[in-house]
Design an enzyme around this catalytic site. Structure first.
Site, PDB file in Angstrom:
ATOM      1  CE1 TYR A 150     -33.991   7.493   3.117  1.00 22.91           C
ATOM      2  CE2 TYR A 150     -34.266   7.580   0.545  1.00 22.91           C
ATOM      3  CZ  TYR A 150     -34.282   8.170   1.843  1.00 22.91           C
ATOM      4  OH  TYR A 150     -33.939   9.354   1.706  1.00 22.91           O
ATOM      5  CE  LYS A 165     -36.285  11.273   5.006  1.00 25.52           C
ATOM      6  NZ  LYS A 165     -37.103  11.973   5.621  1.00 25.52           N
TER       7      LYS A 165
END
Ligand code: HXC
Length: 268
Positions: A150, A165
Site C-alpha cells: 500500500y 511506507k
C-alpha cells in the site's frame, strides 16, 4: 530443517534488526544467525528481545539485544555505534520496527498520525543514518526496509502507515543511488498478510476481517515470518550484490489480484 540455510553464508558479519523481538523481525534475526552472522536485535521492550536472543543462542547462533526507541535519534546513534564498536563492523541493517492500526483517515488524530510517522519514517531514517556512518567508511553494507504494497497503491484505513511506507520507499531509492558508488545497497521487502501477533491484532482482529483478508490473496493463504525472512536473507546477502533500490513483494499475488471483473477461467 531449513534447506536454504548455508551455515557460513553470513559468517564474520554483523547485523542490526529493529523490532527484533517479534514477528518478521525475530524471524529475520534468527535466519541471519542461522547463516553464521552475529545479530543485535533492537526494540523498545527488553523481554521480547531477550527471548529472541535465547532462541538464537539455543540454536547455536550469536546474538545480543539493545533496548532503544527508533524515534529517539540520539539513542539510535548510541545503540548502533555500540554494535559497530563491539564487533568492529556493521554489515546489515534491517528496518523492521513499525507501528500500525487501521482507522478511517478522518478519525485519525494528529498524535496518531505522528506516532506512526515517527516510528516508521523517522525511525527508519534515524537507523539508516546511524548505520551509514559505519557502512560508508567501511565501503560495504546492506539496508533492508520492511514496507507494504500500500506504499504505492494506498489502502483505506492506512493513511498514516501508507504515507510513512511510501516515504521509506522514496528514501530507499534515493539513498540507493547516493550510496551505490560507496558499496552500500538499500532495498525494500513488501510482505503481504503475515501471521504475526502484531499484524493479526492490528490488521485482522476479527474472524470476519481475517476471512476477508484471506479471500484477497490469490495464493489463498497467509504467509509466515519465516517465509518472509527467506526473501530478506536473499536481499541482505551476497546473492543480491547487484540489487539496489528495488522492492521484493512477498504477498502471494495479493496486490496484483485486485481486479473486480468476472474472471472465471474459461470452461469453469
Ligand atoms: C486509533 C490509536 C490507536 C488505535 C493508538 N492510537 N492506537 N487511535 N486506534 N488502535 C492513537 C492514540 O490514541 C494516540 O493519539 C496516538 O495514536 C499515540 O498512541 P500511543 O499509544 O500513545 O503511542 P505509542 O505508545 O507510541 O504507540 C504507537 C502505536 C502502537 C503505533 C500506536 O500501536 C505501537 O507502538 N505499535 C507497535 C506494534 C505494531 O503496531 N505492530 C503492528 C505492525 S503490523 P491521541 O490523539 O489519543 O493522543 C504492520 C504490517 C503492515 O505494520 C503491513 C500489512 C500488510
Amino acid at each position: 530443517m531449513n534447506h536454504y540455510v548455508q551455515p557460513d553464508e553470513f559468517a564474520g558479519r554483523t547485523a542490526v534488526v529493529t523490532g527484533g523481538g517479534s514477528g518478521i523481525g525475530r524471524a529475520v534475526a534468527r535466519r541471519w544467525a542461522a547463516g553464521g552472522g552475529h545479530v543485535t536485535v533492537v526494540g523498545r521492550r527488553a523481554d521480547p528481545l531477550r527471548e529472541t536472543v535465547a532462541l538464537i543462542e539455543a540454536a547455536g547462533g550469536s546474538a545480543d539485544a539493545v533496548t532503544c526507541d527508533v524515534r529517539d535519534a540520539a539513542a539510535v546513534d548510541t545503540a548502533v555505534d555500540g554494535v559497530a564498536e563491539r564487533h568492529g563492523r556493521l554489515d546489515v541493517l534491517v528496518n523492521n520496527a513499525a507501528g500500525n492500526f487501521v482507522l478511517p483517515g478522518e478519525e485519525l488524530s494528529p498524535n496518531g498520525w505522528k506516532a506512526v510517522i515517527d516510528i516508521v519514517l523517522n525511525g527508519t531514517f534515524h537507523c539508516t543514518r546511524a548505520a551509514a556512518r559505519h557502512m560508508l567508511p567501511q565501503g560495504s553494507g546492506a539496508v533492508l526496509n520492511v514496507i507494504a504494497s500500500y506504499a504505492w497503491h494506498g489502502h483505506p484505513g492506512t493513511v498514516h502507515s501508507a504515507a510513512a511506507k511510501a516515504g521509506v520507499l522514496a528514501m530507499t531509492r534515493t539513498l540507493a543511488v547516493e550510496w551505490a558508488p560507496r558499496g552500500v545497497r538499500l532495498n525494500c521487502i513488501a510482505p503481504g498478510p503475515t501471521e504475526t501477533e502484531g499484524a493479526s491484532a492490528a490488521l485482522w482482529p476479527t474472524d470476519t476481517a481475517r476471512e476477508r483478508v484471506l479471500a484477497s490473496v490469490p495464493a489463498a493463504r497467509f504467509t509466515t515470518p519465516e517465509e518472509v525472512a527467506e526473501s530478506a536473507a536473499f536481499l541482505i546477502g551476497d546473492r543480491a550484490a547487484y540489487v539496489t533500490g528495488d522492492v521484493l513483494v512477498v504477498d502471494g499475488g495479493q496486490w496484483l489480484g485486485k481486479s473486480v471483473y468476472a474472471t472465471e477461467p474459461s470452461g469453469a
